[in-house]
Design a protein around this motif. Structure first.
Motif, short mmCIF file in Angstrom:
data_model
loop_
_atom_site.label_atom_id
_atom_site.label_comp_id
_atom_site.label_asym_id
_atom_site.label_seq_id
_atom_site.Cartn_x
_atom_site.Cartn_y
_atom_site.Cartn_z
N UNK A 184 0.86 -1.17 0.00
CA UNK A 184 0.00 0.00 0.00
C UNK A 184 0.90 1.23 0.00
N UNK A 185 0.34 2.35 0.38
CA UNK A 185 1.13 3.58 0.46
C UNK A 185 1.02 4.17 1.85
N UNK A 186 2.12 4.70 2.33
CA UNK A 186 2.16 5.34 3.64
C UNK A 186 2.76 6.73 3.48
N UNK A 187 2.53 7.57 4.47
CA UNK A 187 2.93 8.97 4.40
C UNK A 187 4.28 9.18 5.08
N UNK A 188 5.15 9.95 4.44
CA UNK A 188 6.45 10.28 5.01
C UNK A 188 6.28 11.30 6.13
N UNK A 189 6.74 10.95 7.32
CA UNK A 189 6.60 11.82 8.49
C UNK A 189 7.65 12.92 8.50
N UNK A 190 7.34 14.01 9.20
CA UNK A 190 8.32 15.10 9.36
C UNK A 190 9.46 14.69 10.28
N UNK A 210 25.23 10.66 1.55
CA UNK A 210 23.90 10.86 2.08
C UNK A 210 23.49 9.85 3.13
N UNK A 211 22.65 10.31 4.06
CA UNK A 211 22.04 9.46 5.07
C UNK A 211 20.56 9.85 5.14
N UNK A 212 19.68 8.94 4.72
CA UNK A 212 18.25 9.23 4.67
C UNK A 212 17.49 8.08 5.31
N UNK A 213 16.46 8.42 6.06
CA UNK A 213 15.62 7.39 6.67
C UNK A 213 14.17 7.87 6.66
N UNK A 214 13.36 7.38 5.71
CA UNK A 214 11.95 7.77 5.68
C UNK A 214 11.15 7.06 6.77
N UNK A 215 10.68 7.83 7.74
CA UNK A 215 9.86 7.29 8.81
C UNK A 215 8.40 7.42 8.38
N UNK A 216 7.71 6.31 8.28
CA UNK A 216 6.33 6.34 7.81
C UNK A 216 5.37 6.71 8.94
N UNK A 217 4.32 7.42 8.57
CA UNK A 217 3.40 7.94 9.56
C UNK A 217 2.57 6.83 10.23
N UNK A 218 2.24 5.79 9.47
CA UNK A 218 1.29 4.80 9.97
C UNK A 218 1.88 3.40 10.11
N UNK A 235 1.73 7.12 17.96
CA UNK A 235 2.38 8.25 18.60
C UNK A 235 2.79 9.34 17.60
N UNK A 236 3.35 8.95 16.45
CA UNK A 236 3.84 9.94 15.49
C UNK A 236 2.73 10.86 14.97
N UNK A 237 1.58 10.33 14.52
CA UNK A 237 0.52 11.24 14.08
C UNK A 237 0.05 12.17 15.20
N UNK A 273 0.06 17.76 17.44
CA UNK A 273 0.02 18.55 18.67
C UNK A 273 1.23 19.47 18.80
N UNK A 274 2.44 18.90 18.78
CA UNK A 274 3.64 19.72 18.99
C UNK A 274 4.87 19.01 18.43
N UNK A 275 5.08 19.07 17.11
CA UNK A 275 6.23 18.37 16.54
C UNK A 275 7.58 18.91 17.00
N UNK A 276 7.66 20.21 17.29
CA UNK A 276 8.92 20.80 17.75
C UNK A 276 9.36 20.19 19.07
N UNK A 277 8.41 20.06 19.98
CA UNK A 277 8.72 19.45 21.28
C UNK A 277 9.10 17.98 21.09
N UNK A 278 8.45 17.30 20.15
CA UNK A 278 8.78 15.91 19.88
C UNK A 278 10.22 15.75 19.43
N UNK A 279 10.70 16.68 18.62
CA UNK A 279 12.09 16.61 18.16
C UNK A 279 13.07 16.85 19.31
N UNK A 280 12.68 17.68 20.27
CA UNK A 280 13.55 17.90 21.42
C UNK A 280 13.66 16.64 22.27
#
Length: 237
Positions: free
Chosen positions: A62-68, A143-151, A176-178, A183-190
């Motif tokens: 199927x298809x999944x969404x690339x997370x921020x 390069x170093x890339x890692x696509x984290x899927x949303x679902x 958790x990711x969605x 809600x607060x992606x900036x805080x999640x990155x911290x």
């Protein structure tokens, strides 16, 4: 970085790779995925919100969404393992996981042996199919890339199903990711920065340096105070 590729031989996992727990589980910039429109695209071209081909744990496609929260550092140069089957070759860091064997057990690339099966995408059949690994080669690439899927989907990279983490983490992040992104992606990155000893290079170009849990707590307090202040102002109106 100038060492030549070294093929692995026999039915044992590669012994020349010594992956460390802090090594990033990633792919090179040249690795490709399939977009929802059917086009093949390099990982270096992805943005948060893109839909890419992915597989569920039962093998259906199927298809999944690339997370921020996906990682992207095109300026990096790193050592990778290339796992080649008769029809596909996936290149990934030694610590990156992918389903292997009949049970689709998630293994690090460095644990996969020549002759062991990995899982390839068969879009025509709508599912994954097994194929034996014929050769494993050590390479250096950009390069170093890692696509984290949303679902929680397993990203299909270079035609091969992969997983950015363990089954438990992927299952947790499916919910958790969605939530964090909404809600607060900036805080999640911290929070991520507090548990990782290396800078995190995100897909939108932001680089977050490692911080302490105390700094995270301070950021949470500031965010909570700002949110409370906005609510009070709104209530007065």
């Amino acid at each position: 970085c100038s060492s030549p590729p070294e093929p692995c031989r026999g039915a044992e996992p590669c012994k020349y790779v010594d992956p460390q727990p802090t090594d990033p589980p990633c792919f090179p910039s040249s690795a490709t995925v399939q977009r929802a429109d059917g086009e093949t695209a390099p990982l270096s071209s992805l943005s948060a919100g893109d839909s890419i081909l992915a597989a569920a744990a039962d093998g259906t496609l199927g298809f999944d969404v690339v997370s921020s929260f996906s990682l992207a550092d095109p300026s990096a140069k790193a050592a990778f393992l290339s796992l080649a089957t008769a029809t596909a070759t996936v290149t990934l860091t030694p610590t990156h996981k992918l389903p292997a064997g009949p049970a689709k057990a998630l293994k690090q690339a460095s644990e996969v042996a020549v002759g062991e099966t990995v899982w390839l995408a068969s879009p025509a059949a709508g599912t994954l199919v097994q194929a034996p690994v014929l050769k494993i080669t050590k390479v250096v690439a950009d390069g170093l890339h890692s696509p984290l899927t949303m679902h929680g989907g397993w990203p299909v990279v270079d035609g091969v199903a992969t997983s950015y983490n363990s089954p438990a983490v992927v299952a947790r992040n499916k919910y958790l990711v969605p939530l964090v992104e909404s809600v607060c992606p900036t805080l999640g990155r911290l929070v991520v920065a507090a548990v990782n000893p290396k800078p995190m290079h995100y897909i939108d170009g932001e680089v977050v340096e490692p911080i302490s849990l105390l700094e995270v707590a301070a950021a949470v307090a500031v965010t909570a105070a700002a949110t409370l202040g906005v609510r009070k102002i709104t209530a007065r109106k």
